[in-house]
Design a protein around this motif. Structure first.
Motif, PDB file in Angstrom:
ATOM      1  N   ILE A  42       0.856  -1.192   0.000  1.00  0.00           N
ATOM      2  CA  ILE A  42       0.000   0.000   0.000  1.00  0.00           C
ATOM      3  C   ILE A  42       0.889   1.238   0.000  1.00  0.00           C
ATOM      4  CG2 ILE A  42      -1.870   1.234   1.158  1.00  0.00           C
ATOM      5  CD1 ILE A  42      -2.580  -1.373   2.582  1.00  0.00           C
ATOM      6  N   PHE A  43       0.717   2.079  -1.029  1.00  0.00           N
ATOM      7  CA  PHE A  43       1.531   3.283  -1.155  1.00  0.00           C
ATOM      8  C   PHE A  43       0.630   4.502  -1.348  1.00  0.00           C
ATOM      9  CE2 PHE A  43       4.440  -0.110  -2.189  1.00  0.00           C
ATOM     10  CZ  PHE A  43       5.642   0.308  -1.629  1.00  0.00           C
ATOM     11  N   GLY A  44       1.072   5.632  -0.802  1.00  0.00           N
ATOM     12  CA  GLY A  44       0.307   6.870  -0.891  1.00  0.00           C
ATOM     13  C   GLY A  44       1.051   7.934  -1.671  1.00  0.00           C
ATOM     14  N   GLU A  45       0.329   8.640  -2.522  1.00  0.00           N
ATOM     15  CA  GLU A  45       0.890   9.744  -3.298  1.00  0.00           C
ATOM     16  C   GLU A  45       0.017  10.986  -3.136  1.00  0.00           C
ATOM     17  OE1 GLU A  45       3.600  10.221  -5.322  1.00  0.00           O
ATOM     18  OE2 GLU A  45       4.448   8.277  -4.807  1.00  0.00           O
ATOM     19  N   ASN A  46       0.657  12.152  -3.272  1.00  0.00           N
ATOM     20  CA  ASN A  46      -0.052  13.414  -3.106  1.00  0.00           C
ATOM     21  C   ASN A  46      -0.549  14.020  -4.416  1.00  0.00           C
ATOM     22  OD1 ASN A  46       0.770  13.340  -0.332  1.00  0.00           O
ATOM     23  ND2 ASN A  46       0.668  15.571  -0.316  1.00  0.00           N
ATOM     24  N   LYS A  47       0.212  13.820  -5.484  1.00  0.00           N
ATOM     25  CA  LYS A  47      -0.085  14.499  -6.743  1.00  0.00           C
ATOM     26  C   LYS A  47      -0.436  13.498  -7.837  1.00  0.00           C
ATOM     27  CE  LYS A  47       2.925  18.426  -5.669  1.00  0.00           C
ATOM     28  NZ  LYS A  47       1.833  19.340  -5.390  1.00  0.00           N
ATOM     29  N   VAL A  48      -1.464  13.849  -8.598  1.00  0.00           N
ATOM     30  CA  VAL A  48      -1.984  12.952  -9.629  1.00  0.00           C
ATOM     31  C   VAL A  48      -0.928  12.644 -10.688  1.00  0.00           C
ATOM     32  CG1 VAL A  48      -3.632  12.809 -11.547  1.00  0.00           C
ATOM     33  CG2 VAL A  48      -4.409  13.515  -9.281  1.00  0.00           C
ATOM     34  N   GLN A  49      -0.224  13.658 -11.169  1.00  0.00           N
ATOM     35  CA  GLN A  49       0.748  13.449 -12.246  1.00  0.00           C
ATOM     36  C   GLN A  49       1.855  12.478 -11.817  1.00  0.00           C
ATOM     37  OE1 GLN A  49       2.181  17.122 -13.905  1.00  0.00           O
ATOM     38  NE2 GLN A  49       3.393  16.109 -15.477  1.00  0.00           N
ATOM     39  N   TRP A  64      -2.876   1.693  -4.535  1.00  0.00           N
ATOM     40  CA  TRP A  64      -2.525   3.121  -4.503  1.00  0.00           C
ATOM     41  C   TRP A  64      -3.575   3.929  -3.750  1.00  0.00           C
ATOM     42  CZ3 TRP A  64       2.198   4.576  -5.642  1.00  0.00           C
ATOM     43  CH2 TRP A  64       2.954   3.832  -6.546  1.00  0.00           C
ATOM     44  N   HIS A  65      -3.096   4.785  -2.857  1.00  0.00           N
ATOM     45  CA  HIS A  65      -3.962   5.717  -2.134  1.00  0.00           C
ATOM     46  C   HIS A  65      -3.576   7.138  -2.523  1.00  0.00           C
ATOM     47  CE1 HIS A  65      -5.486   3.028   1.362  1.00  0.00           C
ATOM     48  NE2 HIS A  65      -5.073   2.260   0.378  1.00  0.00           N
ATOM     49  N   LEU A  66      -4.553   7.945  -2.887  1.00  0.00           N
ATOM     50  CA  LEU A  66      -4.308   9.365  -3.127  1.00  0.00           C
ATOM     51  C   LEU A  66      -4.586  10.075  -1.803  1.00  0.00           C
ATOM     52  CD1 LEU A  66      -5.256  12.412  -4.062  1.00  0.00           C
ATOM     53  CD2 LEU A  66      -3.477  11.325  -5.426  1.00  0.00           C
ATOM     54  N   ILE A  67      -3.548  10.713  -1.236  1.00  0.00           N
ATOM     55  CA  ILE A  67      -3.705  11.299   0.105  1.00  0.00           C
ATOM     56  C   ILE A  67      -3.611  12.814   0.097  1.00  0.00           C
ATOM     57  CG2 ILE A  67      -2.842   9.209   1.238  1.00  0.00           C
ATOM     58  CD1 ILE A  67      -0.162  10.672   1.621  1.00  0.00           C
ATOM     59  N   GLY A  68      -3.294  13.405  -1.057  1.00  0.00           N
ATOM     60  CA  GLY A  68      -3.185  14.858  -1.137  1.00  0.00           C
ATOM     61  C   GLY A  68      -4.469  15.496  -1.633  1.00  0.00           C
ATOM     62  N   HIS A  69      -4.515  16.815  -1.580  1.00  0.00           N
ATOM     63  CA  HIS A  69      -5.687  17.548  -2.063  1.00  0.00           C
ATOM     64  C   HIS A  69      -5.930  17.229  -3.535  1.00  0.00           C
ATOM     65  CE1 HIS A  69      -8.722  20.600  -2.290  1.00  0.00           C
ATOM     66  NE2 HIS A  69      -8.078  21.234  -3.254  1.00  0.00           N
ATOM     67  N   LEU A  70      -7.160  16.877  -3.871  1.00  0.00           N
ATOM     68  CA  LEU A  70      -7.503  16.443  -5.229  1.00  0.00           C
ATOM     69  C   LEU A  70      -8.486  17.416  -5.857  1.00  0.00           C
ATOM     70  CD1 LEU A  70      -7.425  14.277  -7.479  1.00  0.00           C
ATOM     71  CD2 LEU A  70      -9.224  13.050  -6.230  1.00  0.00           C
ATOM     72  N   GLN A  71      -8.117  17.921  -7.033  1.00  0.00           N
ATOM     73  CA  GLN A  71      -9.022  18.790  -7.788  1.00  0.00           C
ATOM     74  C   GLN A  71      -9.981  17.930  -8.600  1.00  0.00           C
ATOM     75  OE1 GLN A  71      -5.601  20.780  -9.657  1.00  0.00           O
ATOM     76  NE2 GLN A  71      -6.458  22.714  -8.956  1.00  0.00           N
ATOM     77  N   THR A  72     -11.202  18.387  -8.755  1.00  0.00           N
ATOM     78  CA  THR A  72     -12.219  17.581  -9.444  1.00  0.00           C
ATOM     79  C   THR A  72     -11.809  17.255 -10.878  1.00  0.00           C
ATOM     80  OG1 THR A  72     -13.412  19.632  -9.947  1.00  0.00           O
ATOM     81  CG2 THR A  72     -14.180  18.368  -8.060  1.00  0.00           C
ATOM     82  N   ILE A  85      -9.183   6.977  -2.237  1.00  0.00           N
ATOM     83  CA  ILE A  85      -8.914   8.420  -2.181  1.00  0.00           C
ATOM     84  C   ILE A  85      -9.192   8.852  -0.744  1.00  0.00           C
ATOM     85  CG2 ILE A  85      -9.559  10.715  -3.028  1.00  0.00           C
ATOM     86  CD1 ILE A  85     -10.418   9.326  -5.666  1.00  0.00           C
ATOM     87  N   GLN A  86      -8.120   9.194  -0.024  1.00  0.00           N
ATOM     88  CA  GLN A  86      -8.257   9.498   1.405  1.00  0.00           C
ATOM     89  C   GLN A  86      -8.642  10.954   1.670  1.00  0.00           C
ATOM     90  OE1 GLN A  86      -5.509   8.286   4.330  1.00  0.00           O
ATOM     91  NE2 GLN A  86      -5.088   6.281   3.459  1.00  0.00           N
ATOM     92  N   SER A  87      -8.610  11.785   0.642  1.00  0.00           N
ATOM     93  CA  SER A  87      -8.684  13.232   0.865  1.00  0.00           C
ATOM     94  C   SER A  87      -9.945  13.868   0.288  1.00  0.00           C
ATOM     95  CB  SER A  87      -7.442  13.891   0.254  1.00  0.00           C
ATOM     96  OG  SER A  87      -7.238  13.406  -1.074  1.00  0.00           O
ATOM     97  N   VAL A  88     -11.083  13.185   0.447  1.00  0.00           N
ATOM     98  CA  VAL A  88     -12.342  13.745  -0.066  1.00  0.00           C
ATOM     99  C   VAL A  88     -12.842  14.800   0.908  1.00  0.00           C
ATOM    100  CG1 VAL A  88     -14.716  13.239  -0.698  1.00  0.00           C
ATOM    101  CG2 VAL A  88     -12.895  11.637  -1.306  1.00  0.00           C
ATOM    102  N   ASP A  89     -12.822  16.054   0.467  1.00  0.00           N
ATOM    103  CA  ASP A  89     -13.118  17.159   1.378  1.00  0.00           C
ATOM    104  C   ASP A  89     -14.326  18.000   0.960  1.00  0.00           C
ATOM    105  OD1 ASP A  89     -12.026  18.361  -0.828  1.00  0.00           O
ATOM    106  OD2 ASP A  89     -10.350  19.319   0.220  1.00  0.00           O
ATOM    107  N   THR A 109     -13.126   3.320  -3.272  1.00  0.00           N
ATOM    108  CA  THR A 109     -13.128   3.519  -1.825  1.00  0.00           C
ATOM    109  C   THR A 109     -12.640   4.931  -1.505  1.00  0.00           C
ATOM    110  OG1 THR A 109     -12.721   1.178  -1.405  1.00  0.00           O
ATOM    111  CG2 THR A 109     -12.139   2.703   0.359  1.00  0.00           C
ATOM    112  N   VAL A 110     -13.319   5.585  -0.580  1.00  0.00           N
ATOM    113  CA  VAL A 110     -12.902   6.931  -0.180  1.00  0.00           C
ATOM    114  C   VAL A 110     -12.931   7.069   1.338  1.00  0.00           C
ATOM    115  CG1 VAL A 110     -13.812   7.941  -2.327  1.00  0.00           C
ATOM    116  CG2 VAL A 110     -15.196   8.015  -0.245  1.00  0.00           C
ATOM    117  N   LEU A 111     -12.115   7.992   1.820  1.00  0.00           N
ATOM    118  CA  LEU A 111     -12.197   8.457   3.197  1.00  0.00           C
ATOM    119  C   LEU A 111     -12.574   9.928   3.150  1.00  0.00           C
ATOM    120  CD1 LEU A 111      -8.936   6.942   4.826  1.00  0.00           C
ATOM    121  CD2 LEU A 111     -11.120   5.816   4.374  1.00  0.00           C
ATOM    122  N   LEU A 112     -13.395  10.355   4.083  1.00  0.00           N
ATOM    123  CA  LEU A 112     -13.764  11.771   4.157  1.00  0.00           C
ATOM    124  C   LEU A 112     -12.750  12.494   5.032  1.00  0.00           C
ATOM    125  CD1 LEU A 112     -17.642  11.473   4.616  1.00  0.00           C
ATOM    126  CD2 LEU A 112     -16.340  11.758   2.497  1.00  0.00           C
TER     127      LEU A 112
END
Length: 219
Positions: A42-49, A64-72, A85-89, A109-112
Motif C-alpha cells: 500500500i503506497f500513498g501519493e499526493n499528486k496525480v501526475q 494506490w492511495h491518493l492522500i493529497g488535495h484532489l481537484q475535481t 482516495i483518502q482526501s475527499v473534502d 473507496t474513499v475516506l472523508l
C-alpha cells in the motif's frame, strides 16, 4: 540504515491491526520497489501526475492511495485504477469521483477528510458537512463510492497536547458515526506523530520520511 531497514523498524512499531500507507511522494520508482520487495503493498501519493507515472512503472498489485488535495478535474485520470482516495473534502469532489467510477464500472473507496487542525493550512470538511454527506450516502446517493472511513491531519506544532486533542476529537466522532455507517478506517498520523495517533485510536497511518528518508522537492 537502509530504506528496507527503516521500513522493517516502522512495521515493528505498528500494531498488526494498523494499516501502513507508505507515502512515496517525491521518491523514485527504485526506492518504492525496495519497499515493495520487502513486502509493502500500500503506497500513498499526493499528486496525480506523479502517481500516474509511478502506476505505469510499478507492479499492478500495488494498492494506490491518493492522500493529497484532489481537484475535481484530475479525478478522471486516476479513476481507472485508484484503490482509495483518502482526501475527499467536499460533496462536489465526491460527486465527481462517483461519476468517474461509474464510467469505468468501478466502485472507488474513499475516506472523508475532516479538518481537525487548529491551523489554517490544512484542507478538510467540517463535522456538520460530514454529517450531511454520510446521510446522503445512507440514502443511496453516490452508489459508485464506498466511504470506508475518515482522515485527519493534526496541526504541525510541537505541542503534543494540542495534537492529542485534535486526534481525540476525530476519534470520538469516528466512534459515534461508525454505529450507523460502515466506517472501517480512521486515518491519522504521519512520520512525526504516528505513535501518538495510534495511541489515540488511529488504525491507518501515512508514513513517508521515517521510511524513505527526507524528501527531495527540487526534482
Amino acid at each position: 540504515m537502509t530504506i528496507q531497514e527503516n521500513y522493517i523498524q516502522v512495521k515493528n512499531q505498528i500494531p498488526e491491526a494498523v494499516q501502513l500507507v507508505a507515502v512515496s511522494k517525491t521518491h523514485p520508482v527504485e526506492k518504492i520497489r525496495q519497499i515493495y520487495d520487502a513486502g509493502q503493498k500500500i503506497f500513498g501519493e499526493n499528486k496525480v501526475q506523479e502517481l500516474l507515472s509511478k502506476y505505469e512503472n510499478l507492479p499492478s498489485d500495488i494498492e494506490w492511495h491518493l492522500i493529497g488535495h484532489l481537484q475535481t478535474n484530475k479525478v478522471k485520470y486516476i479513476a481507472p485504477f485508484i484503490h482509495t482516495i483518502q482526501s475527499v473534502d467536499s460533496e462536489k469532489l465526491l460527486a465527481e469521483i462517483n461519476k468517474q467510477a461509474q464510467l469505468h464500472g468501478r466502485t472507488i473507496t474513499v475516506l472523508l477528510q475532516i479538518k481537525i487542525a487548529e491551523e489554517d493550512t490544512k484542507f478538510g470538511m467540517t463535522f456538520e458537512d460530514c454529517d450531511a454527506l454520510l446521510e446522503k450516502l445512507a440514502q443511496g446517493d453516490f452508489p459508485h463510492v464506498a466511504i470506508r472511513g475518515l482522515m485527519g491531519m493534526a496541526s504541525f506544532v510541537e505541542d503534543e497536547t494540542q495534537i492529542e486533542r485534535e486526534f481525540t476529537t476525530l476519534k470520538k466522532y469516528f466512534d459515534q458515526k461508525k454505529k450507523d455507517h460502515p466506517l472501517q478506517y480512521l486515518s491519522m498520523g504521519m512520520s512525526g506523530d504516528y505513535p501518538l495517533a495510534i495511541s489515540c485510536g488511529s488504525n491507518s497511518v501515512r508514513i513517508g520520511s521515517a521510511i524513505f528518508g527526507e524528501r527531495n522537492y527540487t526534482k
